[in-house]
Design a protein around this motif. Structure first.
Motif, PDB file in Angstrom:
ATOM      1  N   LYS A  89      14.467  21.081   3.339  1.00  0.00           N
ATOM      2  CA  LYS A  89      15.375  22.700   3.991  1.00  0.00           C
ATOM      3  C   LYS A  89      13.260  22.934   4.246  1.00  0.00           C
ATOM      4  O   LYS A  89      13.381  23.810   5.711  1.00  0.00           O
ATOM      5  CB  LYS A  89      15.403  23.755   3.354  1.00  0.00           C
ATOM      6  N   TRP A  90      12.587  22.590   3.116  1.00  0.00           N
ATOM      7  CA  TRP A  90      10.884  23.553   3.581  1.00  0.00           C
ATOM      8  C   TRP A  90      10.031  22.206   4.969  1.00  0.00           C
ATOM      9  O   TRP A  90       9.647  22.237   5.846  1.00  0.00           O
ATOM     10  CB  TRP A  90      10.392  23.707   3.042  1.00  0.00           C
ATOM     11  N   ASN A  92      10.554  19.065   6.043  1.00  0.00           N
ATOM     12  CA  ASN A  92      10.902  19.074   6.882  1.00  0.00           C
ATOM     13  C   ASN A  92      10.671  19.155   8.922  1.00  0.00           C
ATOM     14  O   ASN A  92      10.858  19.357   9.251  1.00  0.00           O
ATOM     15  CB  ASN A  92      12.777  18.362   7.181  1.00  0.00           C
ATOM     16  N   ARG A  93      10.279  20.828   7.889  1.00  0.00           N
ATOM     17  CA  ARG A  93      10.634  21.686   9.099  1.00  0.00           C
ATOM     18  C   ARG A  93       8.962  21.518  10.183  1.00  0.00           C
ATOM     19  O   ARG A  93       8.864  22.577  11.140  1.00  0.00           O
ATOM     20  CB  ARG A  93      10.728  23.623   8.805  1.00  0.00           C
ATOM     21  N   SER A  94       8.098  21.193   9.821  1.00  0.00           N
ATOM     22  CA  SER A  94       6.349  21.197   9.818  1.00  0.00           C
ATOM     23  C   SER A  94       6.465  19.386  10.518  1.00  0.00           C
ATOM     24  O   SER A  94       6.360  18.691   9.504  1.00  0.00           O
ATOM     25  CB  SER A  94       4.984  22.077   9.260  1.00  0.00           C
ATOM     26  N   ARG A  98       7.176  16.175   7.282  1.00  0.00           N
ATOM     27  CA  ARG A  98       6.828  15.258   7.860  1.00  0.00           C
ATOM     28  C   ARG A  98       6.310  13.657   7.865  1.00  0.00           C
ATOM     29  O   ARG A  98       6.800  12.855   7.511  1.00  0.00           O
ATOM     30  CB  ARG A  98       8.016  15.288   9.743  1.00  0.00           C
TER      31      ARG A  98
END
Length: 140
Positions: A89-90, A92-94, A98
């Motif tokens: 949730k967190w 993977n956002r940036s 990643r």
């Protein structure tokens, strides 16, 4: 006919009946460890400290929390679920998150194997990761 589910730590093959359900437990007659049938049915999970399989989709989608799972002994430990949620949730956002995940997948299995084989480092990592987990966001 029993279904081959995997091997115990002692090397003995573990077979579960085809009609076994998730959470069904068997005892290894060689070493005495108790195993619980996992959600996928192909790998037994050591029952020590294990919890019921997660029901929310975000905790099942990917299971590659190598170091945390090796430290706490089961992918169903509360800490493992929190770290997996944080990753999904967190991180993977940036781009940087990643990138970290990609590097972790390269190094994590080696570290996890080392932690599994060294009880001292397993205890050290349990203290470190357990305390850090307190600061992670709550699982939805």
């Amino acid at each position: 006919m029993p279904h081959l589910a995997g091997s115990c730590d002692c090397g003995r093959k573990i077979h579960f009946p085809k009609n076994a359900t998730i959470g069904t437990q068997w005892k290894c007659y060689t070493c005495g460890k108790v195993w619980t049938l996992s959600e996928h049915g192909e790998k037994p999970l050591h029952s020590k400290g294990s919890k019921a399989p997660p029901t929310s989709p975000q905790t099942v989608t990917s299971n590659n929390c190598f170091v945390v799972t090796a430290t706490f002994g089961t992918p169903y430990a509360e800490e493992v679920i929190k770290y997996r949620h944080f990753r999904d949730k967190w991180l993977n956002r940036s781009f940087f998150g990643r990138t970290f995940i990609h590097m972790y997948y390269y190094v994590g299995p080696v570290l996890a194997e080392y932690i599994k084989r060294n009880p001292f480092w397993r205890r050290v990592m349990a203290v470190i990761l357990g305390n850090l987990a307190k600061f992670l966001p709550k699982v939805d």
